[in-house]
Write a protein that holds these residues in place. Structure first.
Motif, short mmCIF file in Angstrom:
data_model
loop_
_atom_site.label_atom_id
_atom_site.label_comp_id
_atom_site.label_asym_id
_atom_site.label_seq_id
_atom_site.Cartn_x
_atom_site.Cartn_y
_atom_site.Cartn_z
N UNK A 147 0.82 -1.21 0.00
CA UNK A 147 0.00 0.00 0.00
C UNK A 147 0.86 1.26 0.00
N UNK A 148 1.93 1.25 0.77
CA UNK A 148 2.80 2.42 0.83
C UNK A 148 3.41 2.73 -0.54
N UNK A 149 3.76 1.69 -1.28
CA UNK A 149 4.32 1.89 -2.62
C UNK A 149 3.30 2.44 -3.59
N UNK A 150 2.07 1.94 -3.51
CA UNK A 150 1.01 2.45 -4.39
C UNK A 150 0.69 3.90 -4.07
N UNK A 151 0.66 4.22 -2.79
CA UNK A 151 0.40 5.60 -2.39
C UNK A 151 1.53 6.52 -2.84
N UNK A 152 2.76 6.01 -2.82
CA UNK A 152 3.90 6.82 -3.24
C UNK A 152 3.79 7.23 -4.70
N UNK A 172 3.02 11.68 -8.46
CA UNK A 172 2.28 12.26 -9.58
C UNK A 172 1.60 13.56 -9.15
N UNK A 173 1.09 13.59 -7.92
CA UNK A 173 0.45 14.81 -7.41
C UNK A 173 1.43 15.96 -7.32
N UNK A 174 2.65 15.67 -6.94
CA UNK A 174 3.67 16.73 -6.84
C UNK A 174 4.00 17.32 -8.21
N UNK A 175 3.96 16.48 -9.23
CA UNK A 175 4.16 16.99 -10.59
C UNK A 175 3.01 17.94 -10.95
N UNK A 176 1.80 17.52 -10.66
CA UNK A 176 0.63 18.34 -10.99
C UNK A 176 0.63 19.65 -10.23
N UNK A 177 1.13 19.64 -8.99
CA UNK A 177 1.10 20.84 -8.14
C UNK A 177 2.29 21.76 -8.35
N UNK A 178 3.23 21.35 -9.19
CA UNK A 178 4.46 22.15 -9.36
C UNK A 178 4.18 23.54 -9.89
N UNK A 179 3.06 23.73 -10.60
CA UNK A 179 2.73 25.06 -11.13
C UNK A 179 1.47 25.62 -10.50
N UNK A 180 1.04 25.07 -9.37
CA UNK A 180 -0.15 25.59 -8.71
C UNK A 180 -1.15 24.49 -8.39
N UNK A 181 -2.34 24.88 -8.05
CA UNK A 181 -3.38 23.93 -7.64
C UNK A 181 -3.74 22.98 -8.78
N UNK A 227 -7.46 11.69 0.22
CA UNK A 227 -6.57 12.05 1.32
C UNK A 227 -5.16 12.33 0.83
N UNK A 228 -4.67 11.50 -0.08
CA UNK A 228 -3.32 11.69 -0.60
C UNK A 228 -3.20 12.99 -1.39
#
Length: 231
Positions: A177-182, A187-196, A221-222
């Motif tokens: 589960x920890x690997x899947x969440x990672x 991917x979320x950090x890539x999306x957030x790199x230029x804002x919301x 939650x993630x």
């Protein structure tokens, strides 16, 4: 099984069964007893009733089994469903690459910060020579390939969702589960790199979470946790 005492004091086996094994295939697998990649032989057997060690009557068949070439342990064929270490590494690397491209396709590659974050993510997964130009060219090629990545229905697109499921679903059962969440967090950090998150990025990330067999509330939650993490 009956035994008789010989003159020397050794017990002689009067009757029993013996299995003769035949190899019908081979390959490489992850041996659960050795804990690593090993060669295997796929084998079938024929059981025979023996008297004084002499095989006499057929007693049916055995197997098929997978026999480790190193420890000689025998396992059911389902052991081959587990990828080898090398295969697992390749699956994980390709999954991260596919997810990153999907996020870039949804949010665009105009931001240098986004491109840099995407490169760091893909390199960490194993593509050491990845560059911003390579990712940008791939996203542009995917956008032009309308037979594979369509814009309707929805921002994510049916074909893009299929692509993500094909890359992630085979990996999910073998990843904790920890690997899947990672994967979702990266991917979320890539999306957030230029804002919301944009609606298209959020849809892609939601699809990623589903393909990784994460509960919907876990994905929510993630995404929320990533948006509140300083970079």
């Amino acid at each position: 099984m009956l035994r008789a005492e010989g003159n020397s004091g050794r017990k002689l086996r009067i009757w029993g069964t013996r299995t003769s094994w035949t190899t019908v295939g081979d390959g490489e697998f992850f041996c659960p007893d050795c804990g690593g990649d090993r060669n295997y032989r796929r084998r079938t057997g024929r059981c025979r009733f023996t008297i004084l060690g002499v095989p006499l009557l057929a007693r049916g068949s055995a197997g098929p089994v997978v026999e480790c070439g190193s420890c000689h342990g025998r396992f059911g064929l389902d052991v081959l469903d587990h990828p080898t270490t090398a295969r697992f590494s390749a699956m994980l690397r390709d999954a991260v690459h596919t997810v990153t491209l999907a996020v870039l396709a949804a949010g665009g590659t105009g931001s240098r910060t986004v491109r840099e974050t995407a490169v760091v993510t893909v390199r960490a997964a194993g593509f050491d020579d990845c560059t911003e130009d390579q990712l940008t060219e791939l996203v542009e090629a995917l956008a032009a390939d309308t037979g594979r990545f369509v814009v309707d229905p929805g921002p994510c697109g049916a074909a893009l969702a299929i692509e993500l499921h094909e890359a992630l679903e085979p990996l999910a059962p073998h990843l904790a589960a920890a690997g899947r969440e990672s994967i979702v967090l990266d991917a979320a950090r890539v999306a957030l790199a230029d804002g919301a998150y944009s609606p298209a990025e959020r849809e892609v990330l939601t699809t990623v979470g589903g393909a990784l067999q994460l509960a919907p509330d876990t994905t929510v939650r993630l995404l929320a946790a990533a948006s509140h993490t300083p970079y």
